[in-house]
Write a protein that holds these residues in place. Structure first.
Motif, PDB file in Angstrom:
ATOM      1  N   GLN A  89     -13.082   5.061  -3.638  1.00 59.37           N
ATOM      2  CA  GLN A  89     -11.931   5.383  -4.471  1.00 59.37           C
ATOM      3  C   GLN A  89     -10.730   4.452  -4.290  1.00 59.37           C
ATOM      4  OE1 GLN A  89     -12.036   7.802  -6.779  1.00 59.37           O
ATOM      5  NE2 GLN A  89     -14.119   8.375  -6.204  1.00 59.37           N
ATOM      6  N   LEU A  90     -10.689   3.689  -3.217  1.00 60.89           N
ATOM      7  CA  LEU A  90      -9.505   2.892  -2.916  1.00 60.89           C
ATOM      8  C   LEU A  90      -9.801   1.397  -2.943  1.00 60.89           C
ATOM      9  CD1 LEU A  90      -8.098   4.969   0.108  1.00 60.89           C
ATOM     10  CD2 LEU A  90      -7.216   4.961  -2.245  1.00 60.89           C
ATOM     11  N   MET A  91      -8.757   0.635  -3.262  1.00 57.51           N
ATOM     12  CA  MET A  91      -8.871  -0.816  -3.176  1.00 57.51           C
ATOM     13  C   MET A  91      -9.009  -1.222  -1.709  1.00 57.51           C
ATOM     14  SD  MET A  91      -8.649  -1.973  -6.309  1.00 57.51           S
ATOM     15  CE  MET A  91      -8.098  -3.679  -6.157  1.00 57.51           C
ATOM     16  N   PRO A  92      -9.587  -2.389  -1.424  1.00 60.47           N
ATOM     17  CA  PRO A  92      -9.809  -2.796  -0.028  1.00 60.47           C
ATOM     18  C   PRO A  92      -8.557  -2.718   0.843  1.00 60.47           C
ATOM     19  CG  PRO A  92     -11.033  -4.230  -1.477  1.00 60.47           C
ATOM     20  CD  PRO A  92     -10.205  -3.328  -2.370  1.00 60.47           C
ATOM     21  N   VAL A 149       0.863  -1.182   0.000  1.00 62.90           N
ATOM     22  CA  VAL A 149       0.000   0.000   0.000  1.00 62.90           C
ATOM     23  C   VAL A 149       0.901   1.235   0.000  1.00 62.90           C
ATOM     24  CG1 VAL A 149      -1.741   1.319   1.256  1.00 62.90           C
ATOM     25  CG2 VAL A 149      -1.834  -1.198   1.243  1.00 62.90           C
ATOM     26  N   ASN A 150       0.727   2.089  -0.999  1.00 62.08           N
ATOM     27  CA  ASN A 150       1.495   3.321  -1.096  1.00 62.08           C
ATOM     28  C   ASN A 150       0.786   4.417  -0.293  1.00 62.08           C
ATOM     29  OD1 ASN A 150       2.927   5.591  -1.771  1.00 62.08           O
ATOM     30  ND2 ASN A 150       2.555   5.471  -3.965  1.00 62.08           N
ATOM     31  N   PRO A 151       1.374   4.884   0.794  1.00 57.34           N
ATOM     32  CA  PRO A 151       0.696   5.886   1.630  1.00 57.34           C
ATOM     33  C   PRO A 151       0.415   7.185   0.892  1.00 57.34           C
ATOM     34  CG  PRO A 151       3.000   5.631   2.290  1.00 57.34           C
ATOM     35  CD  PRO A 151       2.704   4.525   1.338  1.00 57.34           C
ATOM     36  N   LEU A 152       1.259   7.541  -0.096  1.00 56.74           N
ATOM     37  CA  LEU A 152       1.038   8.780  -0.837  1.00 56.74           C
ATOM     38  C   LEU A 152      -0.250   8.716  -1.655  1.00 56.74           C
ATOM     39  CD1 LEU A 152       4.652   9.553  -2.116  1.00 56.74           C
ATOM     40  CD2 LEU A 152       3.502  10.439  -0.087  1.00 56.74           C
ATOM     41  N   ALA A 153      -0.540   7.549  -2.214  1.00 54.04           N
ATOM     42  CA  ALA A 153      -1.762   7.389  -2.997  1.00 54.04           C
ATOM     43  C   ALA A 153      -2.998   7.516  -2.112  1.00 54.04           C
ATOM     44  CB  ALA A 153      -1.762   6.041  -3.706  1.00 54.04           C
ATOM     45  N   VAL A 154      -2.920   6.974  -0.905  1.00 58.52           N
ATOM     46  CA  VAL A 154      -4.046   7.072   0.028  1.00 58.52           C
ATOM     47  C   VAL A 154      -4.249   8.519   0.452  1.00 58.52           C
ATOM     48  CG1 VAL A 154      -4.991   6.265   2.222  1.00 58.52           C
ATOM     49  CG2 VAL A 154      -3.594   4.718   0.825  1.00 58.52           C
ATOM     50  N   LEU A 157     -14.787  10.401   5.343  1.00 62.59           N
ATOM     51  CA  LEU A 157     -13.505   9.742   5.054  1.00 62.59           C
ATOM     52  C   LEU A 157     -13.719   8.296   4.620  1.00 62.59           C
ATOM     53  CD1 LEU A 157     -11.417  11.160   8.025  1.00 62.59           C
ATOM     54  CD2 LEU A 157     -10.769  11.369   5.620  1.00 62.59           C
ATOM     55  N   LYS A 158     -14.537   7.593   5.355  1.00 65.28           N
ATOM     56  CA  LYS A 158     -14.779   6.179   5.040  1.00 65.28           C
ATOM     57  C   LYS A 158     -15.497   6.039   3.697  1.00 65.28           C
ATOM     58  CE  LYS A 158     -14.827   4.374   9.768  1.00 65.28           C
ATOM     59  NZ  LYS A 158     -15.612   3.668  10.810  1.00 65.28           N
ATOM     60  N   ASN A 159     -16.417   6.933   3.436  1.00 65.54           N
ATOM     61  CA  ASN A 159     -17.142   6.875   2.163  1.00 65.54           C
ATOM     62  C   ASN A 159     -16.190   7.130   0.991  1.00 65.54           C
ATOM     63  OD1 ASN A 159     -19.774   6.858   0.609  1.00 65.54           O
ATOM     64  ND2 ASN A 159     -19.044   8.927   0.100  1.00 65.54           N
TER      65      ASN A 159
END
Length: 502
Positions: free
Chosen positions: A460-463, A401-406, A453-455
Motif C-alpha cells: 500500500q505504500l511507496m518505498p 513522508v507524511n506520518p499520518l498517511a503511514v 505489517l510489512k506485507n
C-alpha cells in the motif's frame, strides 16, 4: 464590562429558575443559585485584594465551580492561568517563579505543596453549592489591587500550547478573542438554548474552556460537568441526559470504537472532534458503526480554539471544514499564497487569533499572519484539509513522508490498538520511518504481526513511506487531551527506551 463578562452574567440573571449547569452528582443549578455563588466568589476575591491584572492560578477538576470561579475572576479584571490539576510540586514552583501569582485555587484533595508554605497562606475552605471544597492560597506579601471592569482588549486567560513538537509556548488571550471565537462556534454549530452538552475534556485545555464551556453559556445552553471522560458511561449519559452534542478528541473516538456499546439517543445532533488529527480510517469506522454525524474541525490555542469546522449539513470526509471568522491562507516556503489544492503552511489572521506570544516568537508571524506549522490545502469549495505538521514530516533520502498517511495505512490491521509513526536518525538516509505499535492483545511474540505489517506496507505504500523500523510498545506518550507527543516519542526511541523488532 467586556462583552464576554456581560453576557456570562446575563445568562445567569436572565434564567433565574431554569436549570443551567449540572454537577458530577447530577444536581442541576438554576441561574439564581449560580448567581448567588458568583456573588460569593466576587466578594471573597475583592476582600482578599485580588483585582485588576492579578494573575491567578486555577488547578481544579472539571466542575460547576470551575466555570464560575473563572467568570468571577474575569469580572474583577484578573487574569486566569488554568493548569493541569495533576501538577507536581516542582512544576508548581516553576510556574510560581514565572508568574508571581496573587492567588492559587487548587483541588482540596491535593497534598499541600511544600513550595507554597513560605510564599502563600492557606485560607479557610470556601464551600458553596454542593460542589467539592477547594483550597485557596493567597500570597502573604501582596499589594492589594482594586477590582476594575475589564476592557475587551485586556488579557483574560493564559494558556500553554500542547508542545507536541517542542517546548510549549505561552499564549495570552483577551476577552475579545474569547468572545469572538465563542460566537464563531455558536454560528458554525447552530447552538441555541435547546442545546445541552457534557464537558469531558479538561477545562485547562482551550477546547473545553471555549468550545464546550463559553460557547454553550453564551448561547444560553445547558452544561453538564464531569471530572473526566468515562468510556463505560459515555453513551448511557448521552441518552440519560438527553445531550444534543459533545466535543471529543480522536483519542476518545478510538476508545469508543474499542467498546461494544451502541448509542441510543434521539436527541444527539452531532459529535465533533478536534485537538489532534483524525485518521480517515477511524472516521469511516465510526460512521459505519454508530451512524452519528462526526464533525471534524481544526483549532489551536493561538486562535482561541476553533479555526474551521465542517458545516453540519454539508461535511466533507477527511476535511476539517470551512474557516469561520478566520482568514486562512496556504503559503509556500517563500511565504507566498498558494492556489487551490496546493499544499503549504497554514497561516491565520482574525479577531480571535493572537498577534504575538507572551514569550517573543517573531519568526512565527509574517505580515500579520500566524504561521501555524501545520501543512494543508484548500480545495475549490473552500474546505481545508490538514496534511501534517511541518516539523513532523519525515525526510527520508530527500523525500517527504507524511506520518499520518503511514499510520492510516497500517491501522487497518485488526491487532493494532494504537500506532504512531515518527522520524528517527539514520546515518545514510537522514531519517528512518519508525512505527510504534500498541497491540490489543498480550502476545509477546510479534513475528506474525510484524510480517503482516510489512506485507501491508509493501502493498500500500511507496518505498520511501514504508517503515524501516517497527517497535511494539506498551503505551505512547500523550498530553492531557490524548494527543501523541511525537517529539518526546522520537526522543525516547533514540534513547533506547523502546526495543526495536526490525
Amino acid at each position: 464590562m467586556s462583552k464576554l463578562t456581560t453576557q456570562l452574567k446575563q445568562q445567569l440573571t436572565n434564567n433565574p429558575t431554569r436549570p443551567i449547569m449540572q454537577d458530577a452528582e447530577k444536581h442541576w443549578y438554576n441561574g439564581s443559585e449560580l448567581n448567588e455563588e458568583r456573588e460569593t466568589w466576587l466578594q471573597y476575591f475583592q476582600n482578599q485584594g485580588i483585582g485588576y491584572n492579578d494573575v491567578v492560578l486555577v488547578a481544579l477538576n472539571n466542575s460547576v465551580t470551575y466555570s464560575l470561579v473563572v467568570q468571577t475572576l474575569w469580572e474583577i479584571g484578573a487574569i486566569v492561568h488554568p493548569i493541569n490539576p495533576a501538577v507536581t510540586d516542582i512544576q508548581l514552583n516553576e510556574f510560581e517563579e514565572q508568574y508571581n501569582y496573587s492567588a492559587m485555587i487548587l483541588n482540596s484533595d491535593i497534598e499541600e505543596p511544600d513550595t507554597l508554605a513560605t510564599t502563600f497562606e492557606k485560607r479557610p475552605k470556601l464551600t458553596t453549592l454542593h460542589e467539592p471544597e477547594v483550597e485557596l492560597y493567597i500570597r502573604r506579601i501582596h499589594e492589594a489591587h482594586v477590582a476594575k471592569v475589564p476592557f475587551d482588549n485586556q488579557f483574560a486567560i493564559i494558556m500553554h500550547t500542547s508542545g507536541t513538537t517542542g517546548k510549549p509556548k505561552r499564549v495570552g488571550l483577551t476577552h475579545e478573542q474569547l468572545f469572538a471565537n465563542s460566537n464563531n462556534i455558536i454560528e458554525s454549530e447552530d447552538l441555541t438554548d435547546f442545546d445541552r452538552t457534557m464537558i469531558v475534556m479538561p477545562l485547562f485545555h482551550v477546547n473545553a474552556m471555549v468550545i464546550s464551556n463559553l460557547a454553550t453559556r453564551l448561547s444560553d445552553g445547558q452544561l453538564i460537568f464531569r471530572p473526566k471522560f468515562s468510556a463505560h458511561l459515555f453513551w448511557k449519559e448521552v441518552f440519560d441526559e438527553q445531550l444534543t452534542w459533545v466535543s471529543l478528541t480522536p483519542a476518545i473516538i478510538e476508545i469508543l470504537l474499542q467498546r461494544d456499546e451502541q448509542p441510543k439517543s434521539n436527541k444527539l445532533r452531532f459529535l465533533r472532534t478536534a485537538s489532534a488529527p483524525l485518521l480517515p480510517s477511524t472516521h469511516e469506522e465510526f460512521r459505519y458503526r454508530f451512524d452519528i454525524p462526526l464533525i471534524e474541525s481544526y483549532g489551536m490555542t493561538e486562535a482561541a480554539s476553533q479555526i474551521a469546522q465542517n458545516p453540519l449539513h454539508a461535511p466533507k470526509q477527511n476535511s476539517v471544514g470551512i474557516p469561520f471568522g478566520t482568514d486562512v491562507r496556504i503559503l509556500n516556503n517563500d511565504l507566498k499564497e498558494l492556489g487551490p489544492d496546493q499544499v503549504g503552511e497554514i497561516a491565520l489572521k482574525g479577531p480571535s487569533v493572537i498577534d504575538h506570544y507572551l514569550d517573543p516568537q517573531p519568526e512565527t508571524f509574517s505580515d500579520g499572519y500566524l504561521l501555524t506549522g501545520d501543512l494543508g490545502k484548500i480545495d475549490d469549495d473552500g474546505y481545508l484539509f490538514i496534511v501534517g505538521r511541518r516539523k513532523e514530516m519525515i525526510i527520508r533520502g530527500g523525500e517527504n513522508v507524511n506520518p499520518l498517511a503511514v499510520e492510516d495505512c497500517l491501522k487497518v490491521l485488526p491487532f493494532i490498538k494504537e500506532i504512531a509513526v515518527v522520524g528517527t536518525s539514520d546515518k545514510i538516509y537522514g531519517e528512518a520511518v519508525t512505527a510504534v505499535i500498541i497491540t490489543n492483545d498480550d502476545q509477546t511474540d510479534h513475528r506474525y504481526q510484524l510480517a503482516l505489517l510489512k506485507n501491508q506496507a509493501n502493498n500500500q505504500l511507496m518505498p520511501a513511506e514504508r517503515p524501516t523500523e517497527y517497535i511494539f510498545g506498551q503505551s505512547l506518550p500523550k498530553n492531557a487531551t490524548g494527543k501523541v507527543q511525537r517529539t518526546l516519542l522520537a526522543k525516547e526511541i533514540e534513547e533506547k527506551q523502546y526495543i526495536k523488532e526490525a
